[in-house]
Design a protein around this motif. Structure first.
Motif, PDB file in Angstrom:
ATOM      1  N   HIS A   2       0.809  -1.222   0.000  1.00 55.91           N
ATOM      2  CA  HIS A   2       0.000   0.000   0.000  1.00 55.91           C
ATOM      3  C   HIS A   2       0.838   1.265   0.000  1.00 55.91           C
ATOM      4  CE1 HIS A   2      -3.470  -2.520   0.566  1.00 55.91           C
ATOM      5  NE2 HIS A   2      -2.929  -3.050   1.639  1.00 55.91           N
ATOM      6  N   THR A   3       2.142   1.158   0.249  1.00 60.71           N
ATOM      7  CA  THR A   3       2.987   2.333   0.292  1.00 60.71           C
ATOM      8  C   THR A   3       3.431   2.701  -1.106  1.00 60.71           C
ATOM      9  OG1 THR A   3       3.806   1.710   2.476  1.00 60.71           O
ATOM     10  CG2 THR A   3       5.097   3.330   1.237  1.00 60.71           C
ATOM     11  N   PRO A   4       3.047   3.856  -1.639  1.00 64.19           N
ATOM     12  CA  PRO A   4       3.525   4.252  -2.968  1.00 64.19           C
ATOM     13  C   PRO A   4       5.040   4.422  -2.958  1.00 64.19           C
ATOM     14  CG  PRO A   4       1.667   5.606  -2.257  1.00 64.19           C
ATOM     15  CD  PRO A   4       2.128   4.838  -1.059  1.00 64.19           C
ATOM     16  N   VAL A   5       5.644   4.081  -4.055  1.00 69.09           N
ATOM     17  CA  VAL A   5       7.083   4.191  -4.203  1.00 69.09           C
ATOM     18  C   VAL A   5       7.389   5.517  -4.889  1.00 69.09           C
ATOM     19  CG1 VAL A   5       9.157   3.125  -5.157  1.00 69.09           C
ATOM     20  CG2 VAL A   5       7.253   1.685  -4.394  1.00 69.09           C
ATOM     21  N   THR A   6       8.376   6.249  -4.383  1.00 67.80           N
ATOM     22  CA  THR A   6       8.825   7.497  -4.980  1.00 67.80           C
ATOM     23  C   THR A   6      10.210   7.276  -5.579  1.00 67.80           C
ATOM     24  OG1 THR A   6       7.568   8.840  -3.408  1.00 67.80           O
ATOM     25  CG2 THR A   6       9.410   9.906  -4.551  1.00 67.80           C
ATOM     26  N   ILE A   7      10.330   7.489  -6.886  1.00 66.37           N
ATOM     27  CA  ILE A   7      11.598   7.312  -7.595  1.00 66.37           C
ATOM     28  C   ILE A   7      12.076   8.678  -8.054  1.00 66.37           C
ATOM     29  CG2 ILE A   7      12.740   6.238  -9.584  1.00 66.37           C
ATOM     30  CD1 ILE A   7      10.467   4.132  -9.557  1.00 66.37           C
ATOM     31  N   ILE A   8      13.340   8.973  -7.789  1.00 66.31           N
ATOM     32  CA  ILE A   8      13.942  10.209  -8.266  1.00 66.31           C
ATOM     33  C   ILE A   8      14.820   9.854  -9.477  1.00 66.31           C
ATOM     34  CG2 ILE A   8      15.341  12.213  -7.707  1.00 66.31           C
ATOM     35  CD1 ILE A   8      12.733  11.987  -6.096  1.00 66.31           C
ATOM     36  N   ALA A 157      24.938  10.000 -11.287  1.00 67.59           N
ATOM     37  CA  ALA A 157      26.236  10.237 -10.665  1.00 67.59           C
ATOM     38  C   ALA A 157      26.159  11.207  -9.494  1.00 67.59           C
ATOM     39  CB  ALA A 157      27.218  10.757 -11.713  1.00 67.59           C
ATOM     40  N   TRP A 158      25.401  12.285  -9.663  1.00 75.51           N
ATOM     41  CA  TRP A 158      25.365  13.343  -8.656  1.00 75.51           C
ATOM     42  C   TRP A 158      24.060  13.273  -7.858  1.00 75.51           C
ATOM     43  CZ3 TRP A 158      30.138  14.685  -8.420  1.00 75.51           C
ATOM     44  CH2 TRP A 158      30.919  14.614  -9.574  1.00 75.51           C
ATOM     45  N   SER A 159      23.723  12.074  -7.456  1.00 75.64           N
ATOM     46  CA  SER A 159      22.470  11.783  -6.770  1.00 75.64           C
ATOM     47  C   SER A 159      22.246  12.658  -5.540  1.00 75.64           C
ATOM     48  CB  SER A 159      22.470  10.309  -6.340  1.00 75.64           C
ATOM     49  OG  SER A 159      21.370  10.018  -5.514  1.00 75.64           O
ATOM     50  N   ALA A 296      23.698   5.971  -9.290  1.00 75.31           N
ATOM     51  CA  ALA A 296      23.597   6.514  -7.939  1.00 75.31           C
ATOM     52  C   ALA A 296      24.214   5.564  -6.928  1.00 75.31           C
ATOM     53  CB  ALA A 296      22.137   6.784  -7.584  1.00 75.31           C
ATOM     54  N   ALA A 297      24.150   4.268  -7.222  1.00 74.51           N
ATOM     55  CA  ALA A 297      24.657   3.243  -6.312  1.00 74.51           C
ATOM     56  C   ALA A 297      26.084   2.831  -6.617  1.00 74.51           C
ATOM     57  CB  ALA A 297      23.749   2.009  -6.367  1.00 74.51           C
TER      58      ALA A 297
END
Length: 382
Positions: A2-8, A157-159, A296-297
């Protein structure tokens, strides 16, 4: 779940994650800094590997759409000495596991697979902070904010998300690309077009290499790789295309004209692309409610794996979240435990085997090294 996922970030990794979550019925919103899908060119060719990128597309249910955009014959490869001698000429026999596509077309099929409104364009993340209970707030450049229980940094790269997990920051890798394009190559640049052939060209030398791809529409896309400090590039005025082109070309004095034409005859001004990396084996301790995918990782110098790994990260994270609908932390832990070693072990393609080969070195050892490199790049050793 039920938790919406937020992707940047609406790059290939973030969009693959969004698509896999959508397939599993999980709500997701993607925030992207660019104002629209067509705001800028999306880069050149990508070879999508059967052991990572294609697995991600299968998880996303998009293999038919992927096959429709594959550019046939582009897995061919040629290796030339600086004097133009052909050291290796491998045709595309249709058995390779790394078909080539245009990055922009691949991104578009991912965008088209998502419900309207999934991607919020023109939302540049300016900062992030924890607000307790595993929740995080994202602040955008326009002053807007969003609070989420599950935040994924797919912002490169510059997350702006990475500082929530680790103080690691990208460092210059010691090499840079200078990119040029030649259009209508077979008619306007026939010698360069013949040198490149139907797929990829590698012309290696210590500290300086020329890579070129034949893209769609009779276009040659050249990547001049130079191992130089940032100060060396800073002394070149890239706002003066003619002067910058001449300076880069001087590094290849004496090379065959069909190779140097890939630099000097460019139909676009040279564009500098410095390479940055995160520490090899970069990882972090589990922080509730947040994780990273793609560059980012595990940012690395160009190695043929970056886009593929980002897509696989997105697919694997999506599947882990679907498999643990009531336990976000179990899903994130499972994903990270698999992602850390996968990114560390990714095969590198930085020409390491062929650096140090001089223009006069045509020994059997050199040719064996070139064959081994090409075998790995084209997936023949898998």
């Amino acid at each position: 779940m039920h938790t919406p996922v937020t992707i940047i970030g609406a790059g290939l990794g973030g969009l693959t994650l969004a698509r896999v979550l959508h397939v599993h019925g999980i709500a997701v919103t993607v925030y992207e800094a660019e104002p629209s899908p067509s705001a800028r060119m999306q880069g050149g060719m990508l070879d999508i590997h059967d052991y990572n990128g294609q697995l991600a597309l299968k998880a996303a249910g998009l293999m038919d759409e992927f096959h429709a955009i594959v550019l046939e014959g582009r897995q061919a490869m040629r290796v030339l000495d600086p004097d133009g001698t052909v050291l290796l000429d491998r045709a595309d026999d249709g058995t390779g596991g790394r078909p080539e596509v245009q990055r922009g077309e691949l991104r578009q099929i991912l965008l088209d697979s998502l419900p309207a409104g999934t991607v919020r364009w023109g939302h540049k993340a300016a900062g992030t902070r924890p607000v307790g209970g595993g929740r995080h707030e994202v602040t955008f450049a326009d002053g807007g904010t969003v609070v989420t229980s599950l935040l994924v940094g797919a912002d490169g790269a510059w997350s702006r998300v990475r500082p929530l997990l680790t103080p690691a920051a990208p460092e210059y890798a010691g090499t840079s690309f200078v990119e040029t394009y030649l259009f209508d190559a077979d008619t306007r640049h026939p010698a360069a077009a013949k040198a490149v052939g139907g797929g990829m060209l590698i012309a290696p030398a210590p500290g300086r290499d020329i890579f070129a791809h034949r893209e769609s529409g009779d276009t040659l896309h050249t990547y001049v790789a130079l191992a130089r400090p940032q100060e060396w590039f800073a002394a070149i005025d890239f706002t003066d295309p003619a002067a910058a082109t001449a300076r880069i070309a001087r590094e290849f004095d004496g090379w065959a004209p069909e190779l140097t034409a890939l630099i000097t005859d460019g139909d676009t001004g040279p564009v500098l692309r410095p390479h940055y990396t995160l520490p090899t084996g970069h990882r972090w301790d589990r922080v509730p409610g947040v994780t990273l995918i793609g560059d980012a990782a595990h940012l690395a110098a160009p190695n043929g794996e970056g886009a593929n790994l980002a897509m696989l990260d997105g697919a694997e994270l999506g599947r882990a979240l679907a498999a643990h609908p009531g336990d976000i932390e179990a899903a994130l832990t499972e994903y990270e435990q698999d992602m850390f070693p996968r990114s560390s072990e990714a095969a590198a393609f930085e020409g390491a085997e062929i650096h140090g080969i001089g223009p006069d070195d045509t020994t059997d050892h050199t040719l064996q090294a070139l064959h081994a490199l090409v075998d790995r790049v084209t997936g023949k050793d898998r």
